[in-house]
Design a protein around this motif. Structure first.
Motif, mmCIF file in Angstrom:
data_model
loop_
_atom_site.group_PDB
_atom_site.id
_atom_site.type_symbol
_atom_site.label_atom_id
_atom_site.label_comp_id
_atom_site.label_asym_id
_atom_site.label_seq_id
_atom_site.Cartn_x
_atom_site.Cartn_y
_atom_site.Cartn_z
ATOM 1 N N MET A 1 0.839 -1.178 0.000
ATOM 2 C CA MET A 1 0.000 0.000 0.000
ATOM 3 C C MET A 1 0.890 1.250 0.000
ATOM 4 N N GLU A 2 0.486 2.256 -0.710
ATOM 5 C CA GLU A 2 1.213 3.514 -0.804
ATOM 6 C C GLU A 2 1.157 4.261 0.529
ATOM 7 N N TYR A 3 2.308 4.798 0.949
ATOM 8 C CA TYR A 3 2.382 5.545 2.209
ATOM 9 C C TYR A 3 1.612 6.857 2.035
ATOM 10 N N PRO A 4 0.729 7.205 2.988
ATOM 11 C CA PRO A 4 -0.163 8.353 2.815
ATOM 12 C C PRO A 4 0.456 9.730 3.057
ATOM 13 N N VAL A 5 1.731 9.783 3.440
ATOM 14 C CA VAL A 5 2.410 11.064 3.668
ATOM 15 C C VAL A 5 3.691 11.059 2.840
ATOM 16 N N SER A 6 3.879 12.106 2.041
ATOM 17 C CA SER A 6 5.089 12.186 1.224
ATOM 18 C C SER A 6 5.586 13.632 1.180
ATOM 19 N N VAL A 7 6.835 13.769 0.756
ATOM 20 C CA VAL A 7 7.472 15.081 0.700
ATOM 21 C C VAL A 7 8.105 15.252 -0.674
ATOM 22 N N ASP A 8 7.971 16.444 -1.232
ATOM 23 C CA ASP A 8 8.723 16.801 -2.433
ATOM 24 C C ASP A 8 9.153 18.257 -2.309
ATOM 25 N N GLU A 9 9.712 18.823 -3.367
ATOM 26 C CA GLU A 9 10.229 20.188 -3.287
ATOM 27 C C GLU A 9 9.144 21.231 -3.015
ATOM 28 N N ASN A 10 7.893 20.883 -3.242
ATOM 29 C CA ASN A 10 6.785 21.815 -3.014
ATOM 30 C C ASN A 10 6.181 21.730 -1.620
ATOM 31 N N GLY A 11 6.593 20.730 -0.852
ATOM 32 C CA GLY A 11 6.064 20.597 0.498
ATOM 33 C C GLY A 11 5.610 19.183 0.812
ATOM 34 N N ILE A 12 4.719 19.108 1.783
ATOM 35 C CA ILE A 12 4.221 17.818 2.270
ATOM 36 C C ILE A 12 2.876 17.532 1.621
ATOM 37 N N LYS A 13 2.699 16.288 1.226
ATOM 38 C CA LYS A 13 1.446 15.858 0.614
ATOM 39 C C LYS A 13 0.799 14.797 1.499
ATOM 40 N N PHE A 14 -0.497 14.958 1.753
ATOM 41 C CA PHE A 14 -1.249 14.008 2.573
ATOM 42 C C PHE A 14 -2.317 13.340 1.714
ATOM 43 N N LYS A 15 -2.507 12.049 1.967
ATOM 44 C CA LYS A 15 -3.590 11.301 1.331
ATOM 45 C C LYS A 15 -4.414 10.663 2.453
ATOM 46 N N LYS A 23 -3.559 5.507 13.547
ATOM 47 C CA LYS A 23 -2.210 5.055 13.227
ATOM 48 C C LYS A 23 -1.335 6.274 12.968
ATOM 49 N N LEU A 24 -0.129 6.270 13.532
ATOM 50 C CA LEU A 24 0.790 7.390 13.418
ATOM 51 C C LEU A 24 1.630 7.264 12.152
ATOM 52 N N TYR A 25 1.698 8.354 11.362
ATOM 53 C CA TYR A 25 2.514 8.429 10.160
ATOM 54 C C TYR A 25 3.507 9.576 10.338
ATOM 55 N N HIS A 26 4.589 9.523 9.589
ATOM 56 C CA HIS A 26 5.581 10.580 9.744
ATOM 57 C C HIS A 26 6.342 10.848 8.450
ATOM 58 N N CYS A 27 6.999 12.023 8.427
ATOM 59 C CA CYS A 27 7.932 12.374 7.373
ATOM 60 C C CYS A 27 8.874 13.436 7.932
ATOM 61 N N ILE A 28 9.961 13.676 7.219
ATOM 62 C CA ILE A 28 10.911 14.716 7.587
ATOM 63 C C ILE A 28 10.877 15.758 6.474
#
Length: 79
Positions: A1-15, A23-28
């Motif tokens: 399953m695709e992780y619901p939190v991601s980061v790119d040069e434009n910022g953080i994306k949530f699904k 359930k706790l999700y995280h990114c840096i």
């Protein structure tokens, strides 16, 4: 399953549609740890951590289970 939190040069994306409740999700992003979870009423909760030592420990977590263990230990004063 695709992780619901991601980061790119434009910022953080949530699904939120891909998140499990309580359930706790995280990114840096920009040397900050971002913690996200969807509660039992489908409300997204987001927290930002800037403490350098804690961010580095979060960065080393390989999965969400490691992250939850880190915070359990942190709250007990074991880290």
């Amino acid at each position: 399953m695709e992780y619901p939190v991601s980061v790119d040069e434009n910022g953080i994306k949530f699904k939120p549609e891909k998140m499990e409740r309580e359930k706790l999700y995280h990114c840096i992003f920009k040397n900050k740890a971002i913690l996200v979870f969807k509660d039992s009423q489908d409300v997204m909760n987001c927290y930002e951590i800037e403490e350098t030592d804690l961010v580095e420990k979060i960065r080393k977590c390989t999965d969400d289970d490691d992250l939850e263990k880190l915070f359990d230990d942190y709250l007990k004063g074991n880290t």
